[in-house]
Design a protein around this motif. Structure first.
Motif, PDB file in Angstrom:
ATOM      1  N   VAL A 191       3.194  16.169 -15.087  1.00 15.39           N
ATOM      2  CA  VAL A 191       4.039  16.570 -13.954  1.00 15.39           C
ATOM      3  C   VAL A 191       3.248  16.518 -12.652  1.00 15.39           C
ATOM      4  CG1 VAL A 191       5.287  18.509 -12.926  1.00 15.39           C
ATOM      5  CG2 VAL A 191       5.590  17.978 -15.350  1.00 15.39           C
ATOM      6  N   LEU A 192       1.995  16.974 -12.692  1.00 21.32           N
ATOM      7  CA  LEU A 192       1.160  16.958 -11.486  1.00 21.32           C
ATOM      8  C   LEU A 192       0.898  15.527 -11.029  1.00 21.32           C
ATOM      9  CD1 LEU A 192      -0.519  18.606  -9.479  1.00 21.32           C
ATOM     10  CD2 LEU A 192      -2.436  18.467 -11.072  1.00 21.32           C
ATOM     11  N   VAL A 193       0.611  14.644 -11.972  1.00 18.17           N
ATOM     12  CA  VAL A 193       0.380  13.239 -11.630  1.00 18.17           C
ATOM     13  C   VAL A 193       1.631  12.624 -11.019  1.00 18.17           C
ATOM     14  CG1 VAL A 193      -0.011  10.952 -12.618  1.00 18.17           C
ATOM     15  CG2 VAL A 193      -1.477  12.858 -13.289  1.00 18.17           C
ATOM     16  N   GLY A 194       2.787  12.865 -11.650  1.00 21.64           N
ATOM     17  CA  GLY A 194       4.032  12.301 -11.129  1.00 21.64           C
ATOM     18  C   GLY A 194       4.400  12.844  -9.767  1.00 21.64           C
ATOM     19  N   ALA A 195       4.212  14.160  -9.550  1.00 16.98           N
ATOM     20  CA  ALA A 195       4.575  14.779  -8.271  1.00 16.98           C
ATOM     21  C   ALA A 195       3.695  14.259  -7.135  1.00 16.98           C
ATOM     22  CB  ALA A 195       4.460  16.293  -8.383  1.00 16.98           C
ATOM     23  N   THR A 196       2.393  14.159  -7.383  1.00 20.62           N
ATOM     24  CA  THR A 196       1.504  13.675  -6.327  1.00 20.62           C
ATOM     25  C   THR A 196       1.764  12.196  -6.027  1.00 20.62           C
ATOM     26  OG1 THR A 196      -0.190  13.372  -8.047  1.00 20.62           O
ATOM     27  CG2 THR A 196      -0.336  15.347  -6.687  1.00 20.62           C
ATOM     28  N   TRP A 197       2.101  11.409  -7.062  1.00 21.14           N
ATOM     29  CA  TRP A 197       2.406  10.012  -6.800  1.00 21.14           C
ATOM     30  C   TRP A 197       3.667   9.877  -5.953  1.00 21.14           C
ATOM     31  CZ3 TRP A 197       6.217   6.374  -7.387  1.00 21.14           C
ATOM     32  CH2 TRP A 197       5.842   5.052  -7.157  1.00 21.14           C
ATOM     33  N   LEU A 198       4.649  10.745  -6.169  1.00 23.53           N
ATOM     34  CA  LEU A 198       5.853  10.731  -5.338  1.00 23.53           C
ATOM     35  C   LEU A 198       5.507  11.059  -3.883  1.00 23.53           C
ATOM     36  CD1 LEU A 198       8.511  12.425  -7.656  1.00 23.53           C
ATOM     37  CD2 LEU A 198       8.361  10.011  -7.004  1.00 23.53           C
ATOM     38  N   VAL A 199       4.530  11.942  -3.688  1.00 27.38           N
ATOM     39  CA  VAL A 199       4.067  12.245  -2.323  1.00 27.38           C
ATOM     40  C   VAL A 199       3.464  10.992  -1.695  1.00 27.38           C
ATOM     41  CG1 VAL A 199       2.389  13.565  -0.968  1.00 27.38           C
ATOM     42  CG2 VAL A 199       3.698  14.688  -2.777  1.00 27.38           C
ATOM     43  N   PHE A 200       2.658  10.258  -2.450  1.00 26.06           N
ATOM     44  CA  PHE A 200       2.066   9.018  -1.943  1.00 26.06           C
ATOM     45  C   PHE A 200       3.157   7.995  -1.604  1.00 26.06           C
ATOM     46  CE2 PHE A 200      -1.590  10.071  -5.032  1.00 26.06           C
ATOM     47  CZ  PHE A 200      -2.080  11.017  -4.149  1.00 26.06           C
ATOM     48  N   ALA A 201       4.172   7.893  -2.477  1.00 27.19           N
ATOM     49  CA  ALA A 201       5.256   6.944  -2.238  1.00 27.19           C
ATOM     50  C   ALA A 201       6.049   7.314  -0.988  1.00 27.19           C
ATOM     51  CB  ALA A 201       6.181   6.888  -3.456  1.00 27.19           C
ATOM     52  N   ALA A 202       6.308   8.618  -0.792  1.00 26.61           N
ATOM     53  CA  ALA A 202       7.030   9.057   0.402  1.00 26.61           C
ATOM     54  C   ALA A 202       6.224   8.764   1.661  1.00 26.61           C
ATOM     55  CB  ALA A 202       7.336  10.552   0.301  1.00 26.61           C
ATOM     56  N   ASP A 203       4.919   9.005   1.615  1.00 22.00           N
ATOM     57  CA  ASP A 203       4.065   8.693   2.763  1.00 22.00           C
ATOM     58  C   ASP A 203       4.077   7.198   3.053  1.00 22.00           C
ATOM     59  OD1 ASP A 203       1.694   9.175   4.654  1.00 22.00           O
ATOM     60  OD2 ASP A 203       0.829   7.809   3.180  1.00 22.00           O
ATOM     61  N   TYR A 204       4.032   6.379   2.019  1.00 21.09           N
ATOM     62  CA  TYR A 204       4.064   4.923   2.202  1.00 21.09           C
ATOM     63  C   TYR A 204       5.367   4.500   2.868  1.00 21.09           C
ATOM     64  CZ  TYR A 204       3.625  -0.044   1.039  1.00 21.09           C
ATOM     65  OH  TYR A 204       3.546  -1.420   1.109  1.00 21.09           O
ATOM     66  N   ALA A 205       6.493   5.090   2.438  1.00 18.98           N
ATOM     67  CA  ALA A 205       7.792   4.752   3.022  1.00 18.98           C
ATOM     68  C   ALA A 205       7.847   5.152   4.498  1.00 18.98           C
ATOM     69  CB  ALA A 205       8.906   5.443   2.236  1.00 18.98           C
ATOM     70  N   VAL A 206       7.290   6.319   4.824  1.00 18.74           N
ATOM     71  CA  VAL A 206       7.278   6.761   6.221  1.00 18.74           C
ATOM     72  C   VAL A 206       6.411   5.826   7.068  1.00 18.74           C
ATOM     73  CG1 VAL A 206       6.567   8.614   7.778  1.00 18.74           C
ATOM     74  CG2 VAL A 206       7.759   9.164   5.652  1.00 18.74           C
ATOM     75  N   ARG A 207       5.253   5.435   6.555  1.00 15.87           N
ATOM     76  CA  ARG A 207       4.387   4.517   7.281  1.00 15.87           C
ATOM     77  C   ARG A 207       5.102   3.181   7.524  1.00 15.87           C
ATOM     78  NH1 ARG A 207      -1.368   5.859   6.858  1.00 15.87           N
ATOM     79  NH2 ARG A 207      -1.612   7.735   5.601  1.00 15.87           N
ATOM     80  N   PHE A 208       5.787   2.705   6.498  1.00 15.08           N
ATOM     81  CA  PHE A 208       6.511   1.439   6.624  1.00 15.08           C
ATOM     82  C   PHE A 208       7.581   1.545   7.709  1.00 15.08           C
ATOM     83  CE2 PHE A 208      10.133  -1.237   5.510  1.00 15.08           C
ATOM     84  CZ  PHE A 208       9.531  -2.488   5.388  1.00 15.08           C
ATOM     85  N   HIS A 209       8.287   2.667   7.736  1.00 16.99           N
ATOM     86  CA  HIS A 209       9.362   2.847   8.722  1.00 16.99           C
ATOM     87  C   HIS A 209       8.802   2.984  10.137  1.00 16.99           C
ATOM     88  CE1 HIS A 209      13.044   4.272  10.590  1.00 16.99           C
ATOM     89  NE2 HIS A 209      12.391   5.347  11.011  1.00 16.99           N
TER      90      HIS A 209
END
Length: 225
Positions: A54-72
């Motif tokens: 769960v910790l691995v999945g949650a932190t990866w979702l944080v990385f994905a959200a940051d990547y999406a914000v950077r892209f936008h």
């Protein structure tokens, strides 16, 4: 006098990076912790394995959200993937996030008037910290791939850590080598990172020595040169 913050004139993407690099580095350490527990915890400790997953999945979702914000915020469209290729690689392979350590240091120092360390000290400190984190990450990854494989010489995490030290320092005794395709992919990446980090430290140290000797020569009287 304007009530806007001091960094309001900076591009939105740069402001976002300055504000999130340190929290994201903390999230990357949590990701590494979760991955380490998942790899090293006994299979009998099922609840710890679930919590780590769960910790691995949650932190990866944080990385994905940051990547999406950077892209936008970049407004670059598809050019973002070419200009920010390291961000894309790190998103797909989160264990490489230690390579972003230099951006964390830069984000912290931008809040100060000047860096506390000299250029050479910064290079050596960055290379040392990156080598430590990358070595630990690679040891976990190769142990995860190699344990239980037929004909492997990496049977314990201690073997994996020893192999990572050999590879990062480009020694390569050959007593422990990965035999699985996944382990060899990890080894290839660690070899490249080890060469780059070793070259950075060696070059920085050599440049520092040349600077010291040059200063000594300048202090000598002309007739003694």
């Amino acid at each position: 006098m304007s009530d806007q913050p001091a960094d309001s004139t900076l591009p939105r993407l740069r402001r976002w990076e300055q504000r999130t690099e340190v929290p994201l580095f903390g999230a990357s350490l949590l990701f590494l912790l979760g991955y380490a527990v998942r790899v090293l915890a006994p299979h009998q400790a099922g609840h710890w394995g679930t919590l780590a997953l769960v910790l691995v999945g949650a932190t990866w979702l944080v990385f994905a959200a940051d990547y999406a914000v950077r892209f936008h915020l970049s407004g670059l469209g598809h050019r973002f993937f070419r200009l920010h290729w390291l961000d894309t690689v790190v998103l797909l392979l989160p264990l490489l996030r230690p390579l972003r350590l230099i951006r964390v240091y830069t984000a912290v120092q931008k809040r100060r008037e000047r860096p506390r360390l000299s250029l050479y000290a910064r290079v050596i400190a960055y290379a040392g910290a990156s080598a430590l984190l990358l070595g630990f990450s690679a040891a976990l990854a190769v142990y995860d791939q190699e344990r239980g494989a037929k004909g492997t010489s990496i049977r314990t995490f201690g073997d994996a850590a020893w192999w990572a030290c050999e590879t990062l320092t480009t020694v390569g005794y050959g007593d422990t080598v990965p035999v699985t395709p996944g382990g060899r992919v990890v080894a290839s990446g660690l070899m490249a990172c080890g060469l780059a980090l070793l070259g950075a430290v060696t070059g920085s140290f050599s440049s520092w020595l040349l600077q010291v000797f040059r200063r000594e020569d300048e202090k000598r009287p002309p007739e003694s040169r």
